[in-house]
Write an enzyme that holds these catalytic residues in place. Structure first.
Site, PDB file in Angstrom:
ATOM      1  N   ASN A 186     -10.422  38.436  76.347  1.00 47.91           N
ATOM      2  CA  ASN A 186      -9.713  37.663  77.370  1.00 47.91           C
ATOM      3  C   ASN A 186      -9.958  36.168  77.198  1.00 47.91           C
ATOM      4  OD1 ASN A 186      -8.041  37.364  79.636  1.00 47.91           O
ATOM      5  ND2 ASN A 186      -9.788  37.260  81.029  1.00 47.91           N
ATOM      6  N   SER A 187      -9.876  35.721  75.966  1.00 47.31           N
ATOM      7  CA  SER A 187     -10.101  34.313  75.657  1.00 47.31           C
ATOM      8  C   SER A 187      -9.481  34.014  74.304  1.00 47.31           C
ATOM      9  CB  SER A 187     -11.601  33.996  75.649  1.00 47.31           C
ATOM     10  OG  SER A 187     -11.836  32.642  75.300  1.00 47.31           O
ATOM     11  N   HIS A 246      -5.044  34.222  70.574  1.00 48.71           N
ATOM     12  CA  HIS A 246      -5.587  34.625  71.870  1.00 48.71           C
ATOM     13  C   HIS A 246      -5.907  36.113  71.787  1.00 48.71           C
ATOM     14  CE1 HIS A 246      -6.179  34.477  76.262  1.00 48.71           C
ATOM     15  NE2 HIS A 246      -5.728  35.719  76.223  1.00 48.71           N
ATOM     16  N   CYS A 247      -7.174  36.445  71.971  1.00 50.92           N
ATOM     17  CA  CYS A 247      -7.626  37.834  71.840  1.00 50.92           C
ATOM     18  C   CYS A 247      -7.725  38.459  73.230  1.00 50.92           C
ATOM     19  CB  CYS A 247      -8.984  37.883  71.139  1.00 50.92           C
ATOM     20  SG  CYS A 247      -9.607  39.576  70.914  1.00 50.92           S
ATOM     21  N   VAL A 248      -6.984  39.548  73.428  1.00 51.73           N
ATOM     22  CA  VAL A 248      -7.015  40.211  74.731  1.00 51.73           C
ATOM     23  C   VAL A 248      -8.303  41.001  74.924  1.00 51.73           C
ATOM     24  CG1 VAL A 248      -4.516  40.349  74.906  1.00 51.73           C
ATOM     25  CG2 VAL A 248      -5.760  42.198  73.776  1.00 51.73           C
TER      26      VAL A 248
END
Length: 439
Positions: free
Chosen positions: A297-298, A292-294
């Site tokens: 945001n996905s 999950h890549c901040v």
């Protein structure tokens, strides 16, 4: 009797008048429906907030504020923070505001003096990491990092146009290349923000398996899959939920060349195929989930992994090119590496100091993204996902090289060229999956 029958025949059932519900008046641009279902106005954002009044009274009297009160205050602020819009005021996510306010202020303060620049540019990554671990521990989605990234791109470009281009060292062709790189970054981020490969719920899909896949599914672990009628290759189930233990029930299917495990997700109520995982932040299962890549945001999964790598590559090239043009303008007759650490007179005027501070801020961000890009290239070369790497490190399995920088689980590794060929064809077709992914 005849007249009585006629009178009964002539009697018609009385229709009940429908109670007309009052129509809601259309909202003006400054009105909205709050979380309590009541009509409210933007101008009344500071009215009728008992929790805020109580909190202020406690702060002024040096008394502690209960955590529940703080949460209610933040909920009220996030609900009332809106901007006027057509057919009602629109809600603003409160997490996008801090970067817009703090980043320009921090960079301007850092450009006043060299020591202030060292303190500010050192504290910014620390604050970002602290906020990341805070939200990651709470398993909350946040737009803070996406807002920080997009606003950083826009603000760096604005400083470049205002402070660097007027000096005359950057020609139209160089400016065009840098502008095209900026737009390509935005386009790649837009592609990376799309569906990463969410697994459909059983209610949305009911595509049966083929006979051979049904036979394979019924060979082993039949007691754990009793109750399933059909499932599609993407992992969705078109039958009732499994009775019994729904927590991490897994099975190894006979006939699979690599004996890949397939799990039942109790939260999404579906069967996860190989390499799929449930994201605790997004709250949904993702096919071939990497992490999950901040920053977007996905999740990064099967359908957007290529766009994510492309966005990183374009960002690194554009950022290095912009840093080179800026240092070549404010620190003439010096190499880029030398000018980065030794540029005499750069703090003599405010324009050069601000440009130099923005260069160092861009360098910090670029180094962080370069590390992420390097890890991604290594994982792709060994055909492992970041989640599989973390799981192997926790369980102390797999082969480790370079102090754990390279982790090879050996389960999906088919050689350098075949691994990259498989990555280049991710999401090309929904079915069928490679042989090692069929479970």
């Amino acid at each position: 009797m005849v007249t009585g029958a006629k009178s009964k025949a002539n009697m018609k059932p009385v229709k009940k008048k429908k109670i007309e519900e009052p129509e809601l008046e259309p909202l003006c641009c400054c009105e909205y429906i709050d979380r309590n279902g009541e009509k409210n106005h933007v101008a009344a954002c500071l009215c009728d907030c008992q929790d805020l009044d109580e909190g202020c009274d406690r702060w002024f009297t040096c008394k502690s504020v209960q955590p529940e009160t703080c949460e209610r205050i933040m909920d009220t602020i996030s609900d009332r923070l809106r901007i006027p819009w057509l057919r009602g005021a629109k809600k603003i996510n409160i997490s996008i505001i801090p970067p817009l306010l703090l980043l320009p202020g921090f960079l301007h303060v850092a450009s006043w003096h060299f020591l202030l620049g060292v303190v500010v540019l050192t504290s910014l990554p620390v604050l970002a990491l602290w906020y990341y671990y805070l939200t990651h521990r709470r398993k909350e989605q946040t737009l803070f990092f996406l807002s920080l990234g997009l606003f950083s791109l826009g603000y760096m470009y604005y400083v470049f146009l205002r402070e660097v281009v007027p000096r005359g060292r950057v020609g139209p062709s160089r400016l065009t290349v840098l502008t095209c790189g900026l737009f390509l970054i935005l386009f790649a981020l837009y592609r990376a923000k799309k569906n990463p490969g969410y697994l459909s719920s059983p209610a949305n899909e009911a595509t049966p398996l083929s006979n051979s896949q049904i036979e394979c599914l019924s060979r082993e672990g039949q007691e754990k899959t009793k109750g399933f009628l059909a499932a599609d290759p993407s992992g969705s189930v078109s039958s009732r939920a499994v009775k019994g233990d729904l927590k991490s029930s897994s099975r190894v299917l006979a006939g699979s060349p690599t004996k890949v495990k397939e799990d039942w997700c109790a939260k999404c109520q579906l069967v996860r195929p190989a390499r799929a995982w449930h994201c605790r932040i997004c709250g949904i299962c993702v096919r071939r989930m990497d992490h999950h890549c901040v920053w977007i945001n996905s999740c990064v999964g099967e359908s957007n992994h290529q766009a994510f790598i492309l966005a990183l590559l374009i960002f690194l090239l554009t950022s290095v090119y912009g840093i080179t043009l800026t240092l070549d303008t404010i620190c003439r007759d010096r190499s880029v590496f030398t000018a980065l650490f030794y540029c005499p007179g750069v703090y003599s005027d405010y324009s050069s100091a601000l440009s130099f501070t923005c260069v160092w801020y861009s360098v910090i961000i670029t180094v962080g993204m370069a590390y992420i890009f390097l890890i991604q290239l290594i994982n792709i070369s060994y055909n492992v996902t970041e989640r599989e790497v973390q799981q192997a490190l926790r369980q102390k399995t797999g082969r480790r090289l370079l102090w754990g920088l390279i982790v090879d689980t050996g389960q999906y590794n088919r050689g350098f060229l075949r691994n990259w060929h498989q990555f280049s064809t991710l999401g090309a077709c929904a079915v069928p999956h490679p042989a090692e992914d069929i479970v």
